[in-house]
Each structure stands twice: as structure tokens, then as C-alpha cells.
Scaffold this motif. Sequence first.
Motif, PDB file in Angstrom:
ATOM      1  N   LEU A  73       7.467  10.541  60.601  1.00 33.70           N
ATOM      2  CA  LEU A  73       7.834  11.021  61.931  1.00 33.70           C
ATOM      3  C   LEU A  73       9.024  11.953  61.801  1.00 33.70           C
ATOM      4  CD1 LEU A  73       7.501   7.639  63.805  1.00 33.70           C
ATOM      5  CD2 LEU A  73       6.027   9.627  64.043  1.00 33.70           C
ATOM      6  N   ALA A  74       8.996  13.019  62.588  1.00 32.03           N
ATOM      7  CA  ALA A  74      10.073  14.012  62.522  1.00 32.03           C
ATOM      8  C   ALA A  74      11.027  13.824  63.696  1.00 32.03           C
ATOM      9  CB  ALA A  74       9.479  15.412  62.535  1.00 32.03           C
ATOM     10  N   PHE A  75      12.297  14.035  63.428  1.00 30.11           N
ATOM     11  CA  PHE A  75      13.336  13.882  64.451  1.00 30.11           C
ATOM     12  C   PHE A  75      14.236  15.114  64.469  1.00 30.11           C
ATOM     13  CE2 PHE A  75      11.965   9.666  63.190  1.00 30.11           C
ATOM     14  CZ  PHE A  75      11.659   9.116  64.434  1.00 30.11           C
ATOM     15  N   ALA A  76      15.091  15.160  65.497  1.00 29.93           N
ATOM     16  CA  ALA A  76      15.899  16.362  65.714  1.00 29.93           C
ATOM     17  C   ALA A  76      16.906  16.628  64.603  1.00 29.93           C
ATOM     18  CB  ALA A  76      16.615  16.258  67.063  1.00 29.93           C
ATOM     19  N   SER A  77      17.276  15.587  63.847  1.00 32.78           N
ATOM     20  CA  SER A  77      18.230  15.744  62.739  1.00 32.78           C
ATOM     21  C   SER A  77      18.125  14.512  61.847  1.00 32.78           C
ATOM     22  CB  SER A  77      19.666  15.870  63.274  1.00 32.78           C
ATOM     23  OG  SER A  77      20.074  14.642  63.858  1.00 32.78           O
ATOM     24  N   GLY A  78      18.777  14.564  60.701  1.00 34.68           N
ATOM     25  CA  GLY A  78      18.828  13.381  59.846  1.00 34.68           C
ATOM     26  C   GLY A  78      19.499  12.221  60.566  1.00 34.68           C
ATOM     27  N   MET A  79      20.576  12.515  61.318  1.00 31.39           N
ATOM     28  CA  MET A  79      21.271  11.443  62.040  1.00 31.39           C
ATOM     29  C   MET A  79      20.392  10.845  63.124  1.00 31.39           C
ATOM     30  SD  MET A  79      23.782  11.136  60.188  1.00 31.39           S
ATOM     31  CE  MET A  79      23.979   9.560  60.977  1.00 31.39           C
ATOM     32  N   ALA A  80      19.590  11.687  63.778  1.00 25.30           N
ATOM     33  CA  ALA A  80      18.655  11.156  64.787  1.00 25.30           C
ATOM     34  C   ALA A  80      17.654  10.223  64.110  1.00 25.30           C
ATOM     35  CB  ALA A  80      17.935  12.300  65.498  1.00 25.30           C
ATOM     36  N   SER A 205      18.879  26.574  54.447  1.00 25.87           N
ATOM     37  CA  SER A 205      20.062  26.503  55.309  1.00 25.87           C
ATOM     38  C   SER A 205      19.843  27.166  56.671  1.00 25.87           C
ATOM     39  CB  SER A 205      21.279  27.151  54.616  1.00 25.87           C
ATOM     40  OG  SER A 205      21.452  26.603  53.331  1.00 25.87           O
ATOM     41  N   ASP A 206      18.636  26.988  57.206  1.00 28.07           N
ATOM     42  CA  ASP A 206      18.383  27.645  58.500  1.00 28.07           C
ATOM     43  C   ASP A 206      17.787  26.715  59.551  1.00 28.07           C
ATOM     44  OD1 ASP A 206      15.914  27.368  57.320  1.00 28.07           O
ATOM     45  OD2 ASP A 206      15.493  29.515  57.146  1.00 28.07           O
ATOM     46  N   LEU A 207      17.851  25.398  59.317  1.00 32.03           N
ATOM     47  CA  LEU A 207      17.326  24.486  60.331  1.00 32.03           C
ATOM     48  C   LEU A 207      18.021  23.136  60.211  1.00 32.03           C
ATOM     49  CD1 LEU A 207      15.118  22.123  59.092  1.00 32.03           C
ATOM     50  CD2 LEU A 207      13.985  24.225  58.464  1.00 32.03           C
ATOM     51  N   VAL A 208      17.917  22.348  61.292  1.00 33.75           N
ATOM     52  CA  VAL A 208      18.424  20.972  61.309  1.00 33.75           C
ATOM     53  C   VAL A 208      17.261  20.087  61.742  1.00 33.75           C
ATOM     54  CG1 VAL A 208      20.013  19.363  62.439  1.00 33.75           C
ATOM     55  CG2 VAL A 208      20.806  21.643  61.822  1.00 33.75           C
ATOM     56  N   LEU A 209      16.923  19.097  60.919  1.00 33.59           N
ATOM     57  CA  LEU A 209      15.757  18.254  61.203  1.00 33.59           C
ATOM     58  C   LEU A 209      15.842  16.988  60.350  1.00 33.59           C
ATOM     59  CD1 LEU A 209      12.286  19.897  61.773  1.00 33.59           C
ATOM     60  CD2 LEU A 209      12.424  17.582  60.882  1.00 33.59           C
ATOM     61  N   GLY A 210      15.229  15.917  60.814  1.00 33.80           N
ATOM     62  CA  GLY A 210      15.222  14.671  60.046  1.00 33.80           C
ATOM     63  C   GLY A 210      13.856  14.023  60.073  1.00 33.80           C
ATOM     64  N   SER A 211      13.629  13.046  59.188  1.00 31.17           N
ATOM     65  CA  SER A 211      12.346  12.342  59.229  1.00 31.17           C
ATOM     66  C   SER A 211      12.482  10.934  58.683  1.00 31.17           C
ATOM     67  CB  SER A 211      11.282  13.108  58.445  1.00 31.17           C
ATOM     68  OG  SER A 211      11.514  12.988  57.064  1.00 31.17           O
ATOM     69  N   VAL A 212      11.508  10.120  59.055  1.00 32.22           N
ATOM     70  CA  VAL A 212      11.369   8.769  58.505  1.00 32.22           C
ATOM     71  C   VAL A 212       9.915   8.615  58.076  1.00 32.22           C
ATOM     72  CG1 VAL A 212      11.532   6.287  58.925  1.00 32.22           C
ATOM     73  CG2 VAL A 212      13.094   7.829  60.110  1.00 32.22           C
ATOM     74  N   ALA A 213       9.690   8.097  56.863  1.00 34.72           N
ATOM     75  CA  ALA A 213       8.331   7.845  56.376  1.00 34.72           C
ATOM     76  C   ALA A 213       8.204   6.359  56.062  1.00 34.72           C
ATOM     77  CB  ALA A 213       8.063   8.664  55.116  1.00 34.72           C
ATOM     78  N   THR A 214       7.029   5.809  56.306  1.00 32.40           N
ATOM     79  CA  THR A 214       6.808   4.390  56.023  1.00 32.40           C
ATOM     80  C   THR A 214       5.328   4.093  55.838  1.00 32.40           C
ATOM     81  OG1 THR A 214       7.222   2.139  56.839  1.00 32.40           O
ATOM     82  CG2 THR A 214       6.713   3.787  58.500  1.00 32.40           C
ATOM     83  N   ASN A 215       5.039   2.983  55.166  1.00 28.39           N
ATOM     84  CA  ASN A 215       3.666   2.472  55.056  1.00 28.39           C
ATOM     85  C   ASN A 215       3.467   1.262  55.956  1.00 28.39           C
ATOM     86  OD1 ASN A 215       2.498   4.219  53.165  1.00 28.39           O
ATOM     87  ND2 ASN A 215       3.518   3.147  51.474  1.00 28.39           N
TER      88      ASN A 215
END
Length: 383
Positions: A73-80, A205-215
Motif C-alpha cells: 500500500l502506498a502512502f503520502a510519505s514514509g512517516m505516513a 530526489s523529486d518526490l515524497v512517498l511511503g509504502s507498507v508491504a505485507t503477506n
Amino acid sequence: MTDPMRFETAAIHVGQDPDPTTGAAVVPIYQTSTYVQQAVGEHKGFEYSRTDNPSRSALQSCLAALEGSSQALAFASGMAATTILSMALRPGQLVLIPDDVYGGTYRLFDKVMNDRDLRYETVDMTDAPAVKAALADGAGMVFAETPTNPTLKILDLELLGDLAHDAGALLAVDNTFATPFLQRPLEHGADAVVYSATKYLGGHSDLVLGSVATNDGELADRLRFLQNAVGAVPGPFDSWLLLRGLKTLAIRMRAHCEGAARIARWLEEHPEVEQVYYPGLSDDPGHQLATAQMAAAGEPLYGGMVSFTVESEARALSVCEKTELFFLAESLGGVESLIEHPGRMTHASLAGSGMEVSPALIRLSVGIEHPDDLIADLERALS
Ligand SMILES: *Cc1c(COP(=O)(O)O)cnc(C)c1O
């Protein structure tokens, strides 16, 4: 198509079939907030872009393939991403974080989550008895990060997974520094993998985004619910930029790792340098573990980050100000090399925590410029 695809192929093809309406070879930027329905409740799988957007879906499919996970799942930033993962825990549960965790992660647990009924403790995660003792306090999650930032310690994920699971806790791993090309934590017993895709995954160095992966299907359902309910989602353009970055992740990581290894060896020989932190050096305390754990590419690769100390803080500050190719900036993982002073920059939020980094420490994010030019730049700054 052959199944399963290798990493380099998946990065270019998974979630990225030609556009069904136009044949566009690149997934379009679906810059829309809403979707027209044929009849009430009858639609093509998309209703509203906080819930789902085709550019983001394509990205999530690709991220899952690279991780070897069932879901990403993708989120607005790593912190998000870290925030949403923490919100999946039960109130009152304890989270263990490394004593040299990313500064923003420490701030999140110390200044935000701590006031909202989620307890945290910092622990030296290279010390198994200490982790075991801390887990006895009712931990819901061990949140590991390896290599750590900024001293690049290597944590034993298999061991941490066993300890966490014995205590009924989840193991989550911030894999931002290694990327799935070097290290896939789910294969070493982790339940969830967190990224600041702002760094190597994006790579420019041109975007801010975060994600979480799981099984873990149940965890994924909970995260998907929170993704929509909380709404900390990336926009279509950033999703598209990240998909573009992922296509070259493998070749970029090889170049970052090769440059960093050369620079680390060169720094080791430099008379002005006191200590070098790089898991690829054969005398580094994490070397053996890293050799086994960071070998997802089929051979061990030790990452693009190098830290080192000089004689004093004043000296460290002057080196940071003198480089030209190495830009003085926070962040990491882009094609351009960066230099920074963790004590006053990325890790300033640790002031007063007892976990401060050495004031004589310098951190490099080695880009993919020619290593000879980078070494010449460092030589000028050090002499
Ligand atoms: C940058 C970073 C984060 C935070 O990610 P953002 O995208 O800046 O929110 C988390 N963990 C690590 C290791 C990072 O380097």
C-alpha cells in the motif's frame, strides 16, 4: 509472460500493462478525483481517488512484486506509512524501536503516538537479551531498521522475528536504506516492510512517498481500511514518478553500492578520517550478517550510505561545507551525492534523548556520479 518475473523485469512490467483505452506504453497519470458511474453503484472499480486511483494501483502492484509480498500500500510519505502501520495496533500496546532509529520515527513515537495511547521503548536491537526483556512488557510490534541510520549497524532480522513472534508481537522493518533489491525482510521473518520511497525507490530526489508491504492478509485489510479512512495517500503524479523511478532501481542500486564501497575503502586509508561505518568493509561489526542478509540481488550488496567521523565537530562542519559535487542536504538515495551532519541536521530531533549521534560524524549518500570524481571532491574537502 514468464512467472515469476525476475526483479528487473517486474520493475518494468508488473502493474504496467499497456493502457487498455489508448495503448499507451506507460501507465498514465490518472489526474482525477472521481469516476463516472454507469448506474448507482455500477462502476469500473474506481469511485473516488482517496479510496483508489489507477496510477496508485499500478504502483502498489509493482511494489508488491518487488517485495515478493501479496500486498503493498502506498502512502503520502514514509512517516505516513509508519503512522498508519502503528494505528493498526491496539491502544496501550508497546512498540520497540532501535536506539538509533531514523529521527522522524523517534519523534513520531515520542511526541505523537506516546500521547495517543501507544507506548514505545528504545532498545539496542543488536542485543538479543535486551530485546527479549523489553518484549516482556506486552509489545505489539518490534519496529526494526537495518542498516540503521546514521551508523549503519546491521540487525539480525531472523533473530528479531523469532523474538517478536515468541512474544506475540509483529516484526516490522524499515527497509528504506537497503531497498527490496538488496534485502527482502519478509523472507527473513518480518510481517511488514516499511519504506520511505522518497529515497532510493524514487531515486531522483523529486518526490515524497511511503509504502507498507505485507503477506498478512488481515493486516493488509486493516491497512487498506486505514489508508482510505485516514487519507494519507499519494497523488497520481507522485505515484507515476515513483513507478518511473522503480524501473531503474536495480541498476541504480548496483551503481550506488559500487561507488559507496570504493569511497568507504578510500576513507579508511585517509589520515584525516577516524572511523568509517560501512557494512561492506570486512572489519565492520555487521559485515558477516550483512553478507547473508543483504544478498537478495544474488550476491551481497551493502548499500549506498557511508558514515565516518573526523577529529571534531568543527572539522565535520567544515568538510560538509566544502564539498561541491556532494550537495549539503538532508535526505538520501537520489542519483546525486549528498553530504550532511546528522547531529545538527537529520538527527537534531534526538537532542536531549540520550541517543544523540557523535558531533564529529558525517553521513554520505553516495550517488551514481563517477566514483573518481566523488573521491576527488572529498579529498579537496578533507585537506
Ligand atoms: C526518510 C526516512 C523516513 C521518513 O520518510 P519520509 O518519506 O521523509 O516521510 C523513514 N525512515 C527512514 C530510514 C528514512 O530515511
